[in-house]
Enzyme design. Structure first.
Site, PDB file in Angstrom:
ATOM      1  N   ARG A 172       0.849  -1.192   0.000  1.00  0.00           N
ATOM      2  CA  ARG A 172       0.000   0.000   0.000  1.00  0.00           C
ATOM      3  C   ARG A 172       0.881   1.237   0.000  1.00  0.00           C
ATOM      4  O   ARG A 172       1.633   1.486   0.939  1.00  0.00           O
ATOM      5  CB  ARG A 172      -0.949   0.023   1.207  1.00  0.00           C
ATOM      6  CG  ARG A 172      -1.805   1.299   1.218  1.00  0.00           C
ATOM      7  CD  ARG A 172      -3.036   1.212   2.098  1.00  0.00           C
ATOM      8  NE  ARG A 172      -2.754   1.232   3.518  1.00  0.00           N
ATOM      9  CZ  ARG A 172      -3.685   1.355   4.462  1.00  0.00           C
ATOM     10  NH1 ARG A 172      -4.972   1.461   4.124  1.00  0.00           N
ATOM     11  NH2 ARG A 172      -3.362   1.342   5.741  1.00  0.00           N
ATOM     12  N   ASP A 183      -4.509   3.379  14.165  1.00  0.00           N
ATOM     13  CA  ASP A 183      -3.619   3.985  13.182  1.00  0.00           C
ATOM     14  C   ASP A 183      -4.160   5.354  12.802  1.00  0.00           C
ATOM     15  O   ASP A 183      -5.023   5.909  13.488  1.00  0.00           O
ATOM     16  CB  ASP A 183      -3.419   3.059  11.972  1.00  0.00           C
ATOM     17  CG  ASP A 183      -4.692   2.875  11.150  1.00  0.00           C
ATOM     18  OD1 ASP A 183      -5.719   3.532  11.440  1.00  0.00           O
ATOM     19  OD2 ASP A 183      -4.660   2.067  10.209  1.00  0.00           O
TER      20      ASP A 183
END
EC number: 2.3.3.9
Length: 544
Positions: free
Chosen positions: A169, A451
């Site tokens: 990613r 996160d």
């Protein structure tokens, strides 16, 4: 006749330390490729980011989102499909996600999962060392040279089975890599991450039976997907690779993108591996884009679940759209961490994971995400039982009819705003930001792996509640003074319990600008980036 690499590298500089390990991935050849990507696409990238601002200005006037009339023909046509699943990507029932540090890479690839999303984005703080070492770790892992020893413990890749398929990613279009400049401009973080991973590993991955696969985050329109597709084509043509070898799975984690799912798949169709429900970022985007509209005030984060009307609508539309186009519809994250010292609490948490994965597989998802290897067995149990086939693309969901009103119906979300909810948001935001300022991109808080996405939800809710002066269930009006008082209390408490050298007060300084209903940064990561960026003296890339 090919261009001279030295000519291409004119006005290309690296503003960070270089050593033999760095040069392993940041070679002269790779640097030339990065410069080409920047010069080919950066102007368009910046124009698309400006387009986001124009759209935000319209929303701030009270306008709402809707499906695009100019692309109606794409949505209504049955004559096109996405690409068939690529090698190693037919069955993706359980994907583990996490940063690219060496320990995580080994543990993830040793997990009983089908794929591993190696994350340069939300779970990684983009220090130069993190980004470059992450590329090195993946380079070594692909070649099965990633084993290492830490203290007395050895970390080795398993040899008793095929390892999970690797998906990288890259950072979102909004982020830059200030340590690498071309013609005086920092390169896009997206192009830097993609370019290095592709050039160093694409041919090796194909040789080993898979390919260069990516997760694409934070997009807000099909035009941003078109930009990715053009970058993919340039990259494949550049090394003589067949177009369509690259595959990209798009995270639908912004509310504007939810109105352009068909169009996003269409733009990437020869490179598409489907869409993913990025649930926390999606909630963040709903709040962010409609933050000035009092009709979109949401209750405590804990009340905003996947069964909320607007969230369920988004899931149903994503599954229907993906399966109609023959691509994967991936489910969301289970962020729980096992609670080792409390069996009752752990059993309850794991039961919640099971229920969430059961909801996903029954809805028609083709796979799901976990943040911890211990959750893989739960997710596998659910999907193996209810999805005996490699995927569920045959579940068409033709009975689903989602309207714009469904996607925007936040008012049906039941719940209240409480002081406990405010303090939880403050704790999560401060905890994540403090870790990020130390170069850590994912932080365990109350047995959840938090996160950037969950920190953004926390920050945006606090801003929204202050902006609209909401009342808590205890009868307190949320205003600037109240928010700042609670913020300082939480920062002081967290600092008192943390080791010396922590950065809670610095985190509070930044957070204080974001929770009062006044200033609002597009992303926390952009707000904090300069604090973890040690830009050095420019070193000409031509000297690599």
């Amino acid at each position: 006749m090919a261009a001279n690499p030295d000519d291409i590298l004119q006005n290309v500089n690296i503003l960070a330390p270089l050593n033999d390990q760095t040069r392993k991935v940041l070679s002269k050849e790779a640097t030339v490729f990065l410069a080409l990507l920047h010069r080919s696409f950066n102007a368009r990238r910046k124009a698309l980011l400006e387009r986001r601002k124009v759209r935000q200005a319209e929303l701030d006037k009270g306008n709402l989102l809707d499906f695009l009339p100019e692309t109606k023909h794409i949505r209504e046509s049955d004559s096109w499909k996405g690409a068939p699943p690529a090698p190693g990507m037919i069955d993706r029932r359980v994907e583990i996600t996490g940063p690219t540090d060496r320990k995580m890479v080994v543990n993830a690839l040793n997990s009983n999962v089908w794929t591993y999303m190696a994350d340069f984005e939300d779970s990684s703080a983009p220090t130069w060392d993190n980004m470059i070492n992450g590329q090195l770790n993946l380079y070594d892992a692909i070649r099965k040279q990633v084993d290492f020893k830490q203290g007395e413990k050895e970390y080795k890749l398993r040899t008793d089975r095929v390892l999970p398929t690797l998906i990288a990613r890259a950072r979102g279009w909004h982020l830059e890599e200030k340590h690498f400049t071309v013609d005086g401009e920092p390169i896009s973080g997206s192009l830097f991450d993609f370019g290095l991973y592709f050039l160093n590993n694409a041919e090796e991955l194909v040789k080993r039976g898979t390919g260069p696969y990516f997760y694409l985050p934070k997009m807000e329109s099909h035009l941003e997907a078109r930009l990715w597709n053009d970058a993919f084509n340039l990259a494949q043509d550049y090394i003589g690779m067949r177009r369509g070898t690259i595959r990209g799975t798009v995270l639908i984690e912004t509310i504007p993108a939810a109105f352009e799912m068909d169009e996003i798949i269409y733009e990437l169709r020869d490179h598409s591996s489907g869409l993913n429900c990025g649930r926390w970022d999606y909630i963040f985007s709903v709040i962010k884009r409609f933050r000035n509209n009092p009709d979109f005030v949401l209750p405590d984060r804990s009340a905003v679940t996947m069964t909320s009307h607007f969230m369920n609508a988004y899931v149903q539309l994503l599954i229907k759209t993906c399966h109609r186009r023959g691509v994967h519809a991936m489910g969301g994250m289970a962020a729980q961490i096992p609670i080792k010292n409390d069996k009752e609490a752990n059993d309850k948490a794991m039961a919640n994971v099971y229920a969430d994965k059961l909801r996903e597989v029954k809805a028609g998802h083709d796979g799901t995400w976990v943040a911890h290897p211990a959750l893989a067995s739960i997710a596998s149990e659910v999907f193996n039982k209810h999805m005996p086939t490699p995927n569920q693309m045959f579940i068409r969901r033709e009975e689903v009819n989602i309207t714009a009103k469904d996607l925007l119906n936040t008012k049906a979300t039941e719940g209240t705003i409480t002081e406990e909810g405010i303090r939880k948001n403050l704790n999560i935001g401060l905890g994540y930001m403090e870790g990020w300022l130390r170069g850590v991109g994912c932080v365990p808080i109350n047995y959840l792996m938090e996160d950037a996405a969950t920190a953004e939800v926390s920050r945006s809710q606090l801003w929204q509640w202050c902006k609209h002066g909401v009342k808590t269930s205890e009868g307190k009006t949320v205003d600037k003074a109240y928010a700042q008082k609670l913020l300082q209390e939480q920062a002081d408490e967290l600092e008192s319990k943390a080791p010396k050298g922590n950065k809670y007060q610095l985190a509070a300084k930044y957070f204080a600008t974001q929770v009062t209903g006044e200033d609002y940064a597009e992303f926390l990561t952009s707000l904090l980036y300069d604090e973890i960026t040690a830009v050095g003296k420019p070193s000409p890339a031509s000297k690599l």
